[in-house]
Design an enzyme around this catalytic site. Structure first.
Site, PDB file in Angstrom:
ATOM      1  N   ASP A 141     -10.104  -5.582  -2.892  1.00  0.00           N
ATOM      2  CA  ASP A 141      -9.463  -4.662  -2.128  1.00  0.00           C
ATOM      3  C   ASP A 141     -10.416  -3.420  -2.134  1.00  0.00           C
ATOM      4  O   ASP A 141     -10.615  -2.897  -3.042  1.00  0.00           O
ATOM      5  CB  ASP A 141      -8.147  -4.345  -2.787  1.00  0.00           C
ATOM      6  CG  ASP A 141      -7.206  -3.461  -1.731  1.00  0.00           C
ATOM      7  OD1 ASP A 141      -7.836  -2.554  -1.303  1.00  0.00           O
ATOM      8  OD2 ASP A 141      -6.125  -3.668  -2.052  1.00  0.00           O
ATOM      9  N   HIS A 151      -7.309  -6.189   1.246  1.00  0.00           N
ATOM     10  CA  HIS A 151      -6.311  -5.360   1.459  1.00  0.00           C
ATOM     11  C   HIS A 151      -5.334  -5.814   2.615  1.00  0.00           C
ATOM     12  O   HIS A 151      -4.291  -5.071   2.929  1.00  0.00           O
ATOM     13  CB  HIS A 151      -6.584  -3.797   1.653  1.00  0.00           C
ATOM     14  CG  HIS A 151      -5.627  -2.724   1.364  1.00  0.00           C
ATOM     15  ND1 HIS A 151      -4.909  -2.423   0.377  1.00  0.00           N
ATOM     16  CD2 HIS A 151      -5.023  -2.109   2.455  1.00  0.00           C
ATOM     17  CE1 HIS A 151      -4.160  -1.518   0.461  1.00  0.00           C
ATOM     18  NE2 HIS A 151      -4.202  -1.214   1.552  1.00  0.00           N
ATOM     19  N   SER A 193       0.804  -1.210  -0.034  1.00  0.00           N
ATOM     20  CA  SER A 193       0.125   0.137  -0.063  1.00  0.00           C
ATOM     21  C   SER A 193       0.987   1.507  -0.122  1.00  0.00           C
ATOM     22  O   SER A 193       1.717   1.388  -0.941  1.00  0.00           O
ATOM     23  CB  SER A 193      -0.911  -0.110   1.195  1.00  0.00           C
ATOM     24  OG  SER A 193      -2.017   0.791   1.074  1.00  0.00           O
TER      25      SER A 193
HETATM   26  N1  LIG Z   1      -7.326   2.352   9.179  1.00  0.00           N
HETATM   27  C1  LIG Z   1      -7.686   2.676   7.807  1.00  0.00           C
HETATM   28  C2  LIG Z   1      -6.855   1.471   6.693  1.00  0.00           C
HETATM   29  C3  LIG Z   1      -5.620   1.390   7.221  1.00  0.00           C
HETATM   30  C4  LIG Z   1      -4.966   0.205   6.524  1.00  0.00           C
HETATM   31  O1  LIG Z   1      -5.717  -0.584   5.987  1.00  0.00           O
HETATM   32  N2  LIG Z   1      -3.768  -0.019   6.608  1.00  0.00           N
HETATM   33  C5  LIG Z   1      -2.846  -0.943   6.133  1.00  0.00           C
HETATM   34  C6  LIG Z   1      -1.945  -0.568   5.141  1.00  0.00           C
HETATM   35  S1  LIG Z   1      -2.638   0.704   4.067  1.00  0.00           S
HETATM   36  C7  LIG Z   1      -2.497  -2.066   7.149  1.00  0.00           C
HETATM   37  O2  LIG Z   1      -1.345  -2.721   6.784  1.00  0.00           O
HETATM   38  N3  LIG Z   1      -2.818  -1.942   8.605  1.00  0.00           N
HETATM   39  C8  LIG Z   1      -2.372  -2.752   9.509  1.00  0.00           C
HETATM   40  C9  LIG Z   1      -2.362  -4.219   9.681  1.00  0.00           C
HETATM   41  O3  LIG Z   1      -3.441  -4.753   8.850  1.00  0.00           O
HETATM   42  O4  LIG Z   1      -1.836  -4.835  10.458  1.00  0.00           O
HETATM   43  C10 LIG Z   1      -9.217   2.300   7.660  1.00  0.00           C
HETATM   44  O5  LIG Z   1      -9.854   1.696   8.477  1.00  0.00           O
HETATM   45  O6  LIG Z   1      -9.595   2.820   6.475  1.00  0.00           O
END
Ligand SMILES: N[C@@H](CCC(=O)N[C@@H](CS)C(=O)NCC(=O)O)C(=O)O
Length: 278
Positions: free
Chosen positions: A224, A257, A148
């Site tokens: 995604d 995602h 991402s």
């Molecule tokens: N918090 C955001 C999305 C954040 C998100 O999806 N982060 C991804 C990277 S873009 C991630 O790797 N989150 C941490 C995880 O899954 O451990 C939302 O709810 O829209």
């Protein structure tokens, strides 16, 4: 430079370790994690993959959720997972999850109040690799990968520094930040209004004017939530195809995602990098 070991866990015969150090480029204390496979000894240094995480992540998300240690141990590759921004009470921040701490976008900020600490491009491209090389048994062979916002970081770093990275890969990357809400918001805050400055950190724009050939693998889940509005992989893929750039782009039905997607295909990415790190 002093670095402090915060934790050590044996894993698949190698070691997962977390460290804290004072970063000159970021002007604050930073934490990172490294996985050292069992093959890594002072007499047998191993190649290293840098992993750049996405929004809201620290050094821990990838190491705890991707399940990369077994295959890294098998292949004899070290993996370094940095944090995603400068950190600390005196570091500028924002209430939203996509700006400020946890959302450094791997660029050097020029605008107030961000410029004092948000120099993630220099940290990832220069300061951290020097520290890793001085401290651990790793070779000068590097690959870079990410997810991402970190996929944007990996592609952008590789396209700007093709001599440093033997290959690049990404999961669900933001390939064209100058053309999506996440990128527009962060680049406006960190870089100001001049879009010529933004394009220096945009993988699609860098590819457009580049003649380098760096082996590239991108995986994208078709379920995604961020695909259409934020990620827009076709902007990069169409250009890569037109230029005969060495990109393998794969779409995966039903995957989202999350790290459930990453853990399903991380083995392919490590093997892809291993081939190119030879
Ligand atoms: N918090 C955001 C999305 C954040 C998100 O999806 N982060 C991804 C990277 S873009 C991630 O790797 N989150 C941490 C995880 O899954 O451990 C939302 O709810 O829209």
């Amino acid at each position: 430079m002093t670095i402090e070991n915060l934790s050590s866990n044996k894993s698949f015969g190698g070691w997962h370790k977390q460290y804290q150090h004072e970063s000159k480029s970021l002007n604050c204390n930073m934490q990172f994690a490294i996985y050292l496979p069992p093959q890594a000894t002072q007499s047998t240094p191993v190649p290293v993959i840098y992993w750049l995480s996405g929004l809201t992540c620290t050094d821990e998300n990838f190491m705890q959720k991707a399940g990369a240690q077994r295959i890294a141990a098998e292949l004899g590759i070290a993996i370094v997972a940095p944090d995603t921004s400068p950190r600390g009470d005196d570091v500028a921040n924002d209430d939203s999850y996509d700006l400020g701490q946890g959302a450094g976008f791997y660029i050097n900020a020029t605008q107030n109040p961000w410029g004092k600490h948000y120099q993630m491009y220099d940290y990832i491209n220069d300061e951290l690799p020097k520290l890793i090389k001085e401290t651990f048994p790793v070779t000068d062979k590097w690959a870079i990968s990410g997810h991402s916002m970190g996929g944007h970081g990996a592609l952008m770093m590789a396209l700007r520094n093709p001599q440093k990275y033997s290959s690049v890969s990404a999961f669900s990357p933001i390939v064209n930040p100058v053309n999506c809400p996440w990128g527009e918001k962060a680049f406006t805050a960190y870089l100001g209004d001049d879009k010529a400055d933004w394009r220096e950190y945009d993988s699609t724009e860098l590819l457009r004017k580049s003649s380098v050939e760096i082996p590239t693998l991108i995986d994208q889940g078709l379920s995604d939530n961020f695909l259409a509005e934020q990620l827009k992989p076709q902007n990069f893929v169409t250009l890569a195809t037109d230029k005969a750039f060495p990109l393998t782009y794969r779409e995966h039905e039903g995957y989202d995602h999350s790290y459930y997607f990453i853990s399903s295909f991380i083995e392919d990415h490590l093997k892809f990098h291993k081939e190119n790190l030879k």
